[in-house]
Structures are given as C-alpha cells and as structure tokens.
Design a protein around this motif. Structure first.
Motif, PDB file in Angstrom:
ATOM      1  N   PRO A 178      49.502   4.361  19.263  1.00 31.37           N
ATOM      2  CA  PRO A 178      50.202   3.089  19.011  1.00 31.37           C
ATOM      3  C   PRO A 178      49.639   2.340  17.804  1.00 31.37           C
ATOM      4  CG  PRO A 178      48.762   2.924  20.944  1.00 31.37           C
ATOM      5  CD  PRO A 178      48.722   4.358  20.499  1.00 31.37           C
ATOM      6  N   ASP A 179      50.246   1.198  17.484  1.00 33.16           N
ATOM      7  CA  ASP A 179      49.812   0.344  16.367  1.00 33.16           C
ATOM      8  C   ASP A 179      48.319   0.033  16.447  1.00 33.16           C
ATOM      9  OD1 ASP A 179      52.162   0.073  15.139  1.00 33.16           O
ATOM     10  OD2 ASP A 179      52.421  -2.079  15.553  1.00 33.16           O
ATOM     11  N   TYR A 180      47.890  -0.205  17.676  1.00 31.62           N
ATOM     12  CA  TYR A 180      46.455  -0.416  17.909  1.00 31.62           C
ATOM     13  C   TYR A 180      46.152  -0.067  19.351  1.00 31.62           C
ATOM     14  CZ  TYR A 180      47.609  -4.698  20.452  1.00 31.62           C
ATOM     15  OH  TYR A 180      48.113  -5.581  21.357  1.00 31.62           O
ATOM     16  N   PHE A 181      44.878   0.197  19.640  1.00 33.28           N
ATOM     17  CA  PHE A 181      44.448   0.279  21.033  1.00 33.28           C
ATOM     18  C   PHE A 181      43.050  -0.325  21.127  1.00 33.28           C
ATOM     19  CE2 PHE A 181      41.438   3.878  20.974  1.00 33.28           C
ATOM     20  CZ  PHE A 181      41.821   4.588  19.843  1.00 33.28           C
ATOM     21  N   GLU A 182      42.666  -0.623  22.360  1.00 34.41           N
ATOM     22  CA  GLU A 182      41.395  -1.335  22.558  1.00 34.41           C
ATOM     23  C   GLU A 182      40.477  -0.568  23.488  1.00 34.41           C
ATOM     24  OE1 GLU A 182      42.635  -5.148  23.981  1.00 34.41           O
ATOM     25  OE2 GLU A 182      43.196  -5.855  21.974  1.00 34.41           O
ATOM     26  N   LEU A 183      39.199  -0.648  23.209  1.00 33.03           N
ATOM     27  CA  LEU A 183      38.159  -0.142  24.104  1.00 33.03           C
ATOM     28  C   LEU A 183      37.406  -1.378  24.586  1.00 33.03           C
ATOM     29  CD1 LEU A 183      37.054   2.834  21.815  1.00 33.03           C
ATOM     30  CD2 LEU A 183      38.461   2.981  23.884  1.00 33.03           C
ATOM     31  N   GLU A 184      37.394  -1.597  25.868  1.00 29.14           N
ATOM     32  CA  GLU A 184      36.869  -2.858  26.417  1.00 29.14           C
ATOM     33  C   GLU A 184      35.395  -3.054  26.087  1.00 29.14           C
ATOM     34  OE1 GLU A 184      38.345  -5.554  27.512  1.00 29.14           O
ATOM     35  OE2 GLU A 184      40.154  -4.446  26.972  1.00 29.14           O
ATOM     36  N   GLN A 185      34.646  -1.933  26.091  1.00 30.68           N
ATOM     37  CA  GLN A 185      33.225  -2.038  25.756  1.00 30.68           C
ATOM     38  C   GLN A 185      32.843  -0.889  24.844  1.00 30.68           C
ATOM     39  OE1 GLN A 185      31.122  -2.249  29.571  1.00 30.68           O
ATOM     40  NE2 GLN A 185      30.935  -4.432  29.234  1.00 30.68           N
ATOM     41  N   GLU A 186      32.260  -1.216  23.725  1.00 25.83           N
ATOM     42  CA  GLU A 186      31.744  -0.189  22.812  1.00 25.83           C
ATOM     43  C   GLU A 186      30.549  -0.755  22.049  1.00 25.83           C
ATOM     44  OE1 GLU A 186      31.246   2.571  21.426  1.00 25.83           O
ATOM     45  OE2 GLU A 186      32.631   3.942  22.390  1.00 25.83           O
ATOM     46  N   GLU A 187      29.808   0.138  21.458  1.00 25.12           N
ATOM     47  CA  GLU A 187      28.796  -0.251  20.495  1.00 25.12           C
ATOM     48  C   GLU A 187      29.518  -0.685  19.228  1.00 25.12           C
ATOM     49  OE1 GLU A 187      24.942   1.821  18.277  1.00 25.12           O
ATOM     50  OE2 GLU A 187      26.400   3.045  19.334  1.00 25.12           O
ATOM     51  N   MET A 188      28.992  -1.694  18.533  1.00 26.12           N
ATOM     52  CA  MET A 188      29.578  -2.138  17.280  1.00 26.12           C
ATOM     53  C   MET A 188      29.018  -1.311  16.123  1.00 26.12           C
ATOM     54  SD  MET A 188      29.231  -3.855  14.243  1.00 26.12           S
ATOM     55  CE  MET A 188      27.635  -4.662  14.313  1.00 26.12           C
ATOM     56  N   ASN A 246      45.853   1.300  13.721  1.00 26.96           N
ATOM     57  CA  ASN A 246      46.430   2.526  13.158  1.00 26.96           C
ATOM     58  C   ASN A 246      47.056   2.210  11.794  1.00 26.96           C
ATOM     59  OD1 ASN A 246      47.958   4.766  12.540  1.00 26.96           O
ATOM     60  ND2 ASN A 246      48.997   4.881  14.522  1.00 26.96           N
ATOM     61  N   LEU A 247      46.449   2.721  10.724  1.00 19.79           N
ATOM     62  CA  LEU A 247      46.937   2.421   9.369  1.00 19.79           C
ATOM     63  C   LEU A 247      47.942   3.437   8.868  1.00 19.79           C
ATOM     64  CD1 LEU A 247      43.526   1.585   7.630  1.00 19.79           C
ATOM     65  CD2 LEU A 247      45.011   0.064   8.967  1.00 19.79           C
ATOM     66  N   GLU A 248      47.951   4.643   9.454  1.00 21.52           N
ATOM     67  CA  GLU A 248      48.772   5.735   8.908  1.00 21.52           C
ATOM     68  C   GLU A 248      49.536   6.448  10.026  1.00 21.52           C
ATOM     69  OE1 GLU A 248      49.235   6.337   5.808  1.00 21.52           O
ATOM     70  OE2 GLU A 248      47.585   5.263   4.855  1.00 21.52           O
ATOM     71  N   PRO A 249      50.531   5.751  10.612  1.00 27.16           N
ATOM     72  CA  PRO A 249      51.239   6.360  11.760  1.00 27.16           C
ATOM     73  C   PRO A 249      51.932   7.679  11.418  1.00 27.16           C
ATOM     74  CG  PRO A 249      52.247   4.258  11.110  1.00 27.16           C
ATOM     75  CD  PRO A 249      50.959   4.364  10.354  1.00 27.16           C
ATOM     76  N   ALA A 250      52.171   7.958  10.144  1.00 25.00           N
ATOM     77  CA  ALA A 250      52.836   9.218   9.780  1.00 25.00           C
ATOM     78  C   ALA A 250      51.853  10.377   9.648  1.00 25.00           C
ATOM     79  CB  ALA A 250      53.601   9.042   8.459  1.00 25.00           C
ATOM     80  N   HIS A 251      50.543  10.082   9.693  1.00 22.70           N
ATOM     81  CA  HIS A 251      49.559  11.162   9.540  1.00 22.70           C
ATOM     82  C   HIS A 251      49.472  11.972  10.832  1.00 22.70           C
ATOM     83  CE1 HIS A 251      45.767  13.239   8.823  1.00 22.70           C
ATOM     84  NE2 HIS A 251      45.913  12.919   7.543  1.00 22.70           N
ATOM     85  N   PRO A 252      49.357  13.307  10.728  1.00 18.14           N
ATOM     86  CA  PRO A 252      49.335  14.132  11.945  1.00 18.14           C
ATOM     87  C   PRO A 252      48.229  13.748  12.935  1.00 18.14           C
ATOM     88  CG  PRO A 252      49.178  15.515   9.943  1.00 18.14           C
ATOM     89  CD  PRO A 252      49.359  14.100   9.494  1.00 18.14           C
ATOM     90  N   ASP A 263      39.406  10.478   1.612  1.00 19.35           N
ATOM     91  CA  ASP A 263      40.702  10.924   1.070  1.00 19.35           C
ATOM     92  C   ASP A 263      41.814  10.130   1.746  1.00 19.35           C
ATOM     93  OD1 ASP A 263      39.226  12.749  -0.321  1.00 19.35           O
ATOM     94  OD2 ASP A 263      39.768  14.480   0.921  1.00 19.35           O
ATOM     95  N   LYS A 264      41.685   9.969   3.051  1.00 15.29           N
ATOM     96  CA  LYS A 264      42.627   9.130   3.815  1.00 15.29           C
ATOM     97  C   LYS A 264      41.834   8.284   4.799  1.00 15.29           C
ATOM     98  CE  LYS A 264      46.976  10.372   2.884  1.00 15.29           C
ATOM     99  NZ  LYS A 264      48.022   9.420   2.481  1.00 15.29           N
ATOM    100  N   LEU A 265      42.148   7.019   4.852  1.00 14.07           N
ATOM    101  CA  LEU A 265      41.586   6.114   5.863  1.00 14.07           C
ATOM    102  C   LEU A 265      42.683   5.889   6.899  1.00 14.07           C
ATOM    103  CD1 LEU A 265      39.473   4.138   6.952  1.00 14.07           C
ATOM    104  CD2 LEU A 265      40.402   2.414   5.385  1.00 14.07           C
ATOM    105  N   LEU A 266      42.449   6.326   8.137  1.00 16.85           N
ATOM    106  CA  LEU A 266      43.508   6.312   9.152  1.00 16.85           C
ATOM    107  C   LEU A 266      43.407   5.132  10.113  1.00 16.85           C
ATOM    108  CD1 LEU A 266      43.563  10.117  10.084  1.00 16.85           C
ATOM    109  CD2 LEU A 266      44.796   8.930   8.264  1.00 16.85           C
ATOM    110  N   MET A 267      42.190   4.633  10.361  1.00 17.31           N
ATOM    111  CA  MET A 267      42.030   3.516  11.295  1.00 17.31           C
ATOM    112  C   MET A 267      40.922   2.582  10.824  1.00 17.31           C
ATOM    113  SD  MET A 267      42.497   5.126  15.137  1.00 17.31           S
ATOM    114  CE  MET A 267      43.667   3.868  15.667  1.00 17.31           C
TER     115      MET A 267
END
Ligand code: ZN
Length: 249
Positions: free
Chosen positions: A144-154, A132-138, A165-169
């Motif tokens: 949280p600061d970060y979260f994890e997905l145990e399995q995903e496509e890369m 999470n790069l922009e915790p103040a963004h709506p 305009d904004k990069l949030l994650m």
C-alpha cells in the motif's frame, strides 16, 4: 519460470543467547523469513548461519543460489574475509543480495557500497511508518501507499551509502527522523537490495508487508546471468585497423 533459489544467511546469535529475542524468533530470524516467504512465490529455500562450517556457505552453495539474504548484527567481525571475498565475487558474477536491517554494517554490504554505511539509531520502541515511493516497481507489488510497524528500532539519516539506483521507500519515525529504507543498486552483474526493518526484539519478520517485500525482492534480485568479468582480455580487432597488434597476450 524456474523457482528462485534463495539462501537465507543469519548470524543466529541473539536468538540463542538472549531470551527476549528467543521468545520472538524461537527458531531464528532465518526460519521466520523462510516460513514467511515460502507461500509468496516459487522459492527453493536454504538457510545458513555463522557458526556452521565456513558460515554455512561454499562455492557450490553460492553457485546454486539465485539470491542471498543477509541478517547480521553483533558478530559482523566474525565473518571471515574469505567468505566476504567469495560472496562479493558471486554478486559481481550475477547472484542477487538482499541485506536486512543491521546488515548495513556487515562486511559484505560495506564492501559492495564502498562507504561506511553508518547511520543514526535509537531503541525506543517507537512507531515506524514506511512510505511507498515507487508503486510501479516490482519490489513494491502489492504494497500500500504506506504501512506501519508499531514498534521498531529507529534508523535515521544520514545513511552513509552511495545514492541508490532506485529509492523505493522512506521511513518516518515517531521521534522525528526519516530514513531511506528500501534501496536498490547494481554491482557488476548482481542486483543488491537493502531493506531497513527487522530489529531482533520485534516481530517485524511476521508482518505481511515486510514479508511480501522480501519475497518480491528475492524475485527481482535473482540471478539473471553468471558471467565472470574479473579478467580484462586483450581483444582482437573485428575489422582491419591501421596498426594491428602483432602479439596478443
Ligand atoms: Zn536492530
């Protein structure tokens, strides 16, 4: 504030044709998202799918949509150009658009970005960690600061998009790549949000953080105005000018 009118569009082919996907999303990804965000805000939710007449979309439906959510993958080319034109017009006039995961290659996303929207990818059941790069963004409210997905496509950079305009994650993947996972843009009067996770064989759209981000983004991207700016009107002067136009078109 009035309820946000959300229309969730899903290609809805994987869940019908592939047992492994049907097992994860028996009613379709669109229904999982609809159920998942329903309790997270004041939403009036409709769904639409590719095989419905006019892909389930119309002028009337889009005029009554504050934000359109888009999931597609294997049939981008089956979406009629007339539908893409119509969705683009509604975004430029003020409707919000949330593009999920493989929707990066949808006609509407490429149209609105003006780039190839290509990326690197790999299906290796690996872990994704989203920062999470922009915790103040709506859109990041309650994330949280970060979260994890145990399995995903890369998905890996370079993601061929215009600078957001904004990069949030930013996502990190077990295999080493990183990716700009949550990006906002404005196009005309409409707000556009791209959110990366959501490969069809993984239960990503049941994850509490993923659903909260989609709910937050639905509120953020909702229609604020409806203005047709497609014309370039000849304008009468407000004050006297040295050489006034004799004839206005
Ligand atoms: Zn995928």
């Amino acid at each position: 504030m009035a309820a946000t009118k959300v229309t969730i569009w899903n290609e809805f082919i994987h869940e019908v044709e592939h047992d492994a996907v049907k097992k994860v999303y028996p009613d379709g990804i669109h229904q999982a998202i609809a159920k998942g965000i329903a309790g997270l805000g004041e939403f009036e939710i409709k769904t639409a799918t590719l095989r419905e007449k006019n892909h389930g979309l119309s002028e009337e439906i889009l005029s009554n949509t504050d934000v359109l959510i888009w999931w597609g993958h294997m049939a981008h080319d089956q979406v009629a150009d007339a539908t893409v034109d119509m969705v683009q017009k509604h975004v430029l006039n003020g409707m919000g658009l949330i593009v999920l995961h493989s929707g990066h290659f949808s006609k509407i996303f490429k149209r609105l970005m003006g780039t190839h929207a290509s990326l690197k990818w790999r299906e290796a059941d690996e872990k994704e960690r989203l920062w999470n790069l922009e915790p103040a963004h709506p859109i990041m409210a309650g994330i949280p600061d970060y979260f994890e997905l145990e399995q995903e496509e890369m998905y890996g950079e370079r993601f061929d998009i215009p600078t957001p305009d904004k990069l949030l994650m930013v996502s990190w993947f077990q295999g080493g790549e990183v990716f700009r996972s949550a990006c906002t843009w404005q196009r005309g009067h409409g707000r556009v949000f791209y959110f990366r996770p959501g490969h069809e064989t993984f239960p990503t759209y049941y994850n509490e953080h993923v659903l909260r981000i989609i709910a937050n983004a639905s509120r953020w991207a909702r229609r604020r105005v409806t203005i047709d700016s497609s014309k370039a009107p000849n304008s009468r002067e407000l004050e006297p000018v040295p050489n006034p136009t004799k004839e206005h078109l």
